[in-house]
Design a protein around this motif. Structure first.
Motif, mmCIF file in Angstrom:
data_model
loop_
_atom_site.group_PDB
_atom_site.id
_atom_site.type_symbol
_atom_site.label_atom_id
_atom_site.label_comp_id
_atom_site.label_asym_id
_atom_site.label_seq_id
_atom_site.Cartn_x
_atom_site.Cartn_y
_atom_site.Cartn_z
ATOM 1 N N VAL A 24 0.811 -1.170 -0.055
ATOM 2 C CA VAL A 24 0.078 -0.205 0.024
ATOM 3 C C VAL A 24 0.788 1.109 0.041
ATOM 4 N N PHE A 26 1.550 5.187 0.085
ATOM 5 C CA PHE A 26 1.061 6.575 1.004
ATOM 6 C C PHE A 26 1.807 7.658 0.231
ATOM 7 N N ASP A 170 0.594 9.668 6.912
ATOM 8 C CA ASP A 170 0.972 9.093 5.780
ATOM 9 C C ASP A 170 2.398 8.637 5.920
ATOM 10 N N CYS A 173 2.663 5.688 8.591
ATOM 11 C CA CYS A 173 2.173 4.395 7.535
ATOM 12 C C CYS A 173 3.060 3.864 6.930
ATOM 13 N N PRO A 180 -1.915 -4.917 5.018
ATOM 14 C CA PRO A 180 -2.475 -4.174 4.154
ATOM 15 C C PRO A 180 -3.733 -3.688 4.168
ATOM 16 N N LYS A 182 -5.543 -3.186 7.016
ATOM 17 C CA LYS A 182 -5.589 -1.899 7.837
ATOM 18 C C LYS A 182 -5.054 -0.891 7.320
ATOM 19 N N LYS A 183 -3.967 -0.690 6.553
ATOM 20 C CA LYS A 183 -3.558 0.402 6.020
ATOM 21 C C LYS A 183 -4.503 0.916 5.013
ATOM 22 N N ILE A 187 -6.185 4.683 4.889
ATOM 23 C CA ILE A 187 -5.774 5.623 3.886
ATOM 24 C C ILE A 187 -7.228 6.308 3.126
ATOM 25 N N ARG A 195 -8.500 9.238 11.233
ATOM 26 C CA ARG A 195 -7.315 8.588 10.995
ATOM 27 C C ARG A 195 -6.020 8.352 11.978
ATOM 28 N N LEU A 199 -4.881 4.987 13.860
ATOM 29 C CA LEU A 199 -3.696 4.761 13.649
ATOM 30 C C LEU A 199 -2.856 4.606 14.919
ATOM 31 N N THR A 202 -4.000 1.103 16.179
ATOM 32 C CA THR A 202 -3.151 -0.004 15.654
ATOM 33 C C THR A 202 -1.990 -0.184 16.030
#
Length: 802
Positions: A24, A26, A170, A173, A180, A182-183, A187, A195, A199, A202
């Protein structure tokens, strides 16, 4: 106006789609990747020929030809910084994420996918709620970098200098290893605070997992260092003992085990295996894991009986006396044990028999096995097989597994400490199987006299002789036992007890046992025969005597409580050092004034309202009413059949919760009567102009089986001809379309039900004549048994004047 210009004007962009595996991208992230798929190469080349802009999206699944459904909608609008063609035709690409975007529409080209993307605009303002969330995210990332050493200081500095929330998210991450999915979830969120919160949560979860993983790694490392340290110390200790002249110290225990094993008379094959393992154990370090496995294995070899046997009791009369003391009747089972004793006296040695006692619950199968061991003078071991579904329960596990043990067979042999115990395998019909194996198949070797002399347990890995063991198995039904296993056993039926037998068992066995267990003299409470019959018929419904014993124990306890409350019984004050004879004398003197006689009235006072009713009986006979007989797991039962004729068109109506086989019997009966209507004096029009309703009372109870054929046939004929059958006659038998009466089962239980309900005559199939000799004495003396081969024979007896 061109389509491309229109899309740009609406804020949307039309870009080539480049699907990525497990990646993924960013914004602010520079990432290299390889492109080998034809669609991906075409998309990158198209972008290089235009403005180098592509849309990088992660695949949902790892497949070679992803479709629209296989790609996440959220991704990154990126710029290709560099492209290099490799000799094998693939591309090495270096791209930089510019801004986030979400797919609005997929546009298929011939060579590759194009997508219409709506950019997700970053919010550059920092609100009041964003400040603490940004601080929490930075703090979680700092702790994450302590676990992941690959993150350089320049990345940490860039994260600290991030001006607004979206840029902070960004940057973080792009440098953390999370799944992926979760990413992509991070995003695609629009609001910066959402966000940041996602984050932070997580990263906290990731930090906890990394801390736990580091603790586990640290423990493993410390354990390895401890084992190495012990190894070096043991080597030094060996050299010190050598210098001091103490080289013979047995740190591993191999010498002691060798002495114990040599004291046993092991077969040559077992001794070779044990000698080899003893030599290995002597060479190993005492604290090594393998040393512990070998030591446990050799201890099992040393503890098992290999040649030790108990002396059999050769006195057949004494064995007969012991068996009769413990159990009433069970003639066939007792004779089989005495036959075995006689053969052992003649032959001296022989293979142990494999006997299976089959009968209803509570008939004394398990206790009979214990009694057999006492009669033979052998040790007794019991294994309950109910619910076992793992083959390793029988054969054991390989000794290389952690915590491995031999199976239940070898464990029980160690417990018995003789090679010829009586081995009871209880509830052999209750085993099951699953992915771990089938224990019934493992028992095939154990219960085969031709094979069990070399039984191999997975743990021992050497043959063990089970041929001298007397195996006894018990089951409630043979139908659930696999046929190959059933074929290896000598099945002995233990039928349910009659009322007369239950009364004898209660007087001779149950009442004395319960008086002793409840601390009362043997002559303090007596039961009238009528009281025992009341308990048997009104408070228990079983083939065995388990519930009968329970109800008798309840009456004795209540009687003892009454004696204490009235002061007739005095509590026993015992001292720990009292002599047994003194205790008995004290008990007798304290309870000599107490006695009680249990009558039917006192039974109802102690046990309450009767729980079971007698079978349904009709006081007056009428056409269409016949008494049949049925077998149940709880014994025999009277089964009346009622037939009524209704105006109609010849239909057969069946009620009373009948099973398919019983319904077929009713149709066969009607077909037979229709085919022979003139012989029975029935007009064919009577069958066509009337509906025949057959009902078996007590509709809540399911009923099935073919043995009611003769009963239904007679009831229909009785209703059609208007003739009445004596209400003291009962019958049972399967009927065929040609009028033959076939044999039935459960004859003993059915005849006892007829006797209990006052029947004077029973019609039975001629093929069951051979079973009549085994009927109880009280049945043969009180009931006339009439054997019939065809329905014609039965009707001539039932309607002699017709």
């Amino acid at each position: 106006m061109k389509l491309k210009d229109l899309s740009l004007k609406n804020g949307k962009k039309e870009l080539p789609l480049v699907p990525l595996r497990e990646l993924v991208v960013f914004p602010h992230m520079v990432v290299p990747f390889f492109a080998g798929r034809a669609e991906t190469i075409s998309a990158i080349e198209a972008a290089m020929g235009n403005d180098r802009m592509v849309f990088l999206a992660c695949q949902r699944r790892d497949i070679d030809t992803p479709t629209e459904d296989d790609v996440f909608e959220a991704g990154s609008i990126s710029k290709i910084l560099q492209m290099l063609k490799l000799p094998d035709g693939t591309l090495r690409v270096l791209a930089e994420g510019m801004e986030r975007g979400k797919v609005v529409r997929f546009l298929k080209k011939k060579e590759y996918h194009r997508v219409q993307v709506e950019p997700i605009i970053d919010a550059r303002e920092v609100g009041k709620e964003s400040v603490p969330l940004m601080a929490a995210a930075r703090d979680a990332f700092r702790r994450y970098t302590k676990h992941q050493k690959k993150i350089g200081p320049e990345i940490l500095a860039a994260v600290e200098k991030a001006e607004y929330p979206d840029k902070l998210v960004d940057l973080i991450c792009a440098n953390v290893q999370i799944v992926p999915e979760k990413k992509v979830e991070i995003i695609e969120k629009d609001h910066p605070n959402e966000r940041l919160e996602l984050l932070a949560v997580t990263l906290e979860a990731e930090n906890e997992m990394l801390e736990l993983q580091n603790k586990i790694n640290s423990r493993v490392k410390q354990r390895l260092e401890k084992n190495q340290r012990e190894y070096f110390l043991n080597e030094q200790l060996k050299q010190i003992n050598k210098e001091l002249g103490k080289e013979d110290d047995d740190g591993s225990g191999a010498k002691e085990l060798r002495k114990r094993i040599e004291a046993r008379e092991l077969p040559s094959e077992v001794w070779e295996k044990a000698d080899k393992e003893l030599s290995r154990l002597a060479r190993l370090q005492p604290m090594s894991p393998e040393s512990g496995v070998l030591r446990t294995y050799l201890e099992w070899i040393a503890d098992l009986p290999w040649s030790e046997a108990s002396d059999d009791n050769h006195d057949i009369d004494l064995a007969q006396k012991i068996l009769d003391e413990d159990h009433y009747d069970l003639k066939r089972a007792k004779e089989r044990v005495l036959d075995f004793l006689a053969v052992r006296q003649l032959q001296g040695k022989g293979k142990g028999p494999i006997i299976c006692f089959v009968g209803p619950p509570g008939t004394g199968k398990t206790s009979l096995g214990r009694s057999v061991a006492r009669a033979l003078g052998r040790k007794f071991v019991r294994i309950s097989l109910g619910g076992i579904r793992d083959e390793a329960e029988i054969r054991g596990h390989r000794k290389t597994y952690v915590g491995a043990l031999p199976g239940k067979i070898i464990q029980s042999m160690k417990k018995a400490q003789t090679v010829n115990p009586v081995f009871l395998l209880d509830e052999i019909d209750k085993m099951s199987s699953d992915f771990r194996g089938d224990p019934a198949s493992a028992l095939l070797e154990v219960l085969d006299p031709e094979q069990n002399g070399t039984f191999v347990d997975h743990y021992l890995e050497v043959p063990y002789d089970l041929s001298r063991v007397m195996f006894i198995t018990t089951a409630n039904s043979v139908h659930t036992i696999p046929l190959p296993l059933r074929d290896r056993m000598e099945v002995i039926e233990i039928p349910g007890y009659t009322d007369y037998e239950k009364v004898r068992i209660a007087k001779d066995f149950i009442i004395p046992k319960q008086l002793k267990e409840n601390g009362l003299p043997s002559d303090s409470i007596s039961f009238r025969k009528e009281a025992l019959t009341t308990i048997i018929r009104n408070y228990t419904m079983e083939s065995g005597v388990r519930n009968l014993e329970r109800e008798i124990a309840s009456i004795i306890r209540k009687t003892a409580r009454e004696g204490l409350s009235k002061g007739v019984l005095l509590p026993r004050l015992q001292k720990p050092d009292d002599d047994t004879e003194q205790k008995e004398a004290q008990q007798k003197s304290e309870t000599k004034a107490f006695s009680a006689i249990i009558t039917p009235k006192s039974v109802e006072r102690y046990l309450g309202v009767p729980r079971f009713e007698n079978d349904l009986l009709y006081r007056n006979g009428r056409p269409g009413l016949i008494n049949g007989l049925a077998w149940t797991e709880l014994g025999g039962k009277l089964l009346p059949v009622e037939v009524a004729l209704l105006p109609g068109d010849g239909k057969l109506i069946l009620t009373g919760n009948l099973g398919d086989v019983m319904k077929e019997s009713a149709r066969i009966a009607l077909s037979f009567i229709s085919s022979c209507a003139h012989e029975f004096g029935v007009e064919p029009s009577a069958l066509k102009e009337q509906d025949i309703h057959v009902h078996v009372p007590q509709g809540a109870i399911p009923k099935d089986g073919p043995s009611a054929g003769i009963t239904i046939t007679t009831a229909i004929l009785s209703a059609l001809t208007g003739r009445i059958v004596d209400r003291h006659i009962a019958m049972t038998g399967e009927i065929t379309l040609t009028g033959r009466i076939l044999a039935i089962g459960g004859l003993k239980e059915k005849s006892l039900a007829a006797r209990r309900n006052g029947m004077t005559t029973i019609l039975l199939p001629e093929d069951n004549r051979k079973d009549g000799g085994e009927l109880p004495r009280e049945v043969k003396s009180k009931i006339e048994l009439v054997y019939v081969a065809t329905i014609g024979d039965a009707l001539r007896f039932l309607f002699p004047n017709a």
